[in-house]
Design an enzyme around this catalytic site. Sequence first.
Site, PDB file in Angstrom:
ATOM      1  N   ARG A   1      -2.371 -12.133   3.161  1.00  0.00           N
ATOM      2  CA  ARG A   1      -3.705 -11.803   2.665  1.00  0.00           C
ATOM      3  C   ARG A   1      -3.813 -12.174   1.186  1.00  0.00           C
ATOM      4  NH1 ARG A   1      -7.372  -8.664   4.038  1.00  0.00           N
ATOM      5  NH2 ARG A   1      -8.452 -10.560   3.440  1.00  0.00           N
TER       6      ARG A   1
ATOM      7  N   HIS B   1      -6.839  -8.658  -2.890  1.00  0.00           N
ATOM      8  CA  HIS B   1      -8.201  -8.155  -2.639  1.00  0.00           C
ATOM      9  C   HIS B   1      -8.249  -6.656  -2.890  1.00  0.00           C
ATOM     10  CE1 HIS B   1      -5.998  -7.596   1.139  1.00  0.00           C
ATOM     11  NE2 HIS B   1      -6.731  -6.504   1.260  1.00  0.00           N
TER      12      HIS B   1
ATOM     13  N   HIS C   1     -10.455  -3.324  -1.398  1.00  0.00           N
ATOM     14  CA  HIS C   1     -11.408  -2.847  -0.388  1.00  0.00           C
ATOM     15  C   HIS C   1     -12.470  -1.974  -1.065  1.00  0.00           C
ATOM     16  CE1 HIS C   1      -8.972  -4.006   3.180  1.00  0.00           C
ATOM     17  NE2 HIS C   1      -7.978  -3.902   2.319  1.00  0.00           N
TER      18      HIS C   1
ATOM     19  N   TYR D   1      -0.115  -9.827   0.249  1.00  0.00           N
ATOM     20  CA  TYR D   1       0.877  -9.228   1.160  1.00  0.00           C
ATOM     21  C   TYR D   1       0.822  -9.928   2.522  1.00  0.00           C
ATOM     22  CZ  TYR D   1      -3.159  -6.398   2.781  1.00  0.00           C
ATOM     23  OH  TYR D   1      -4.385  -5.981   3.240  1.00  0.00           O
TER      24      TYR D   1
ATOM     25  N   TYR E   1       0.832  -1.198   0.000  1.00  0.00           N
ATOM     26  CA  TYR E   1       0.000   0.000   0.000  1.00  0.00           C
ATOM     27  C   TYR E   1       0.868   1.249   0.000  1.00  0.00           C
ATOM     28  CZ  TYR E   1      -4.184  -2.668   1.224  1.00  0.00           C
ATOM     29  OH  TYR E   1      -5.235  -3.535   1.212  1.00  0.00           O
TER      30      TYR E   1
END
Length: 240
Positions: free
Chosen positions: A155, A158, A160, A145, A106
Amino acid sequence: MDLNGLPTYGDDRGAHPPLLYPAYRSTQLRAPLRPPVLLPQRLTEVTGPLLGEERVTAADADLTTRSGGEPVGQRITLQGQVCDSDGRAVPHTLVEIWQANAAGRYAHERDTWPAPLDPHFAGVGRAMTGADGRYRFTTVRPGAYPWANHHNAWRPAHIHFSLFGRAFTQRLVTQMYFPDDPLHAFDPIFSSVPEPSRGRLVSRFSMDDTQPAWALAYHWDIVLRGQGSTPFDEPHEEDT
Ligand SMILES: [Fe+2]
């Protein structure tokens, strides 16, 4: 509608993850210890404040052109329809997304794992649904990640999602996954969603919507309420 003409909602218990799911470690700290109290929505909450539609531009829905150059990664389009529990399209509602870059990192100060940042990818976008309840984004497929939930926790890829229904008090937050991801079975966030609704979090590859020599395509429809509801979660710090 109830006697006052305000919307009422179908029973969607069982469609969403439990507030306490021990394998998802941070729920042990944040799950409420007392039963929730229902706060009925009154006219004030369901009629305003409203988002000015003019604030959202078409460029906001293309995450690949907003940071001064093309991001690295697999370019994809992501589209779908937002419906209510009666299957009616929800028009002119705000859909916001945020995601990691193609390497799984991120653009956020708290994300410091050693995967490369992409100077051309901020990872945020927004769109208004059209009159038919449809939305469409262009982005890159995010990478997996690691996170601190347990040893060697990763994870699945995906994106959000945040949705506003017909008013700000109806905001709902969830995550969309990609089909055929081997990490689904190892992820306590994905696994916390009850089995019958888990599949509603997974997008569908659409060959018909791919663009030759340009982008792959995924579809993901969202149901805001009721037994067919898309499972929703809460924003949390461990998984930004
Ligand atoms: Fe995330």
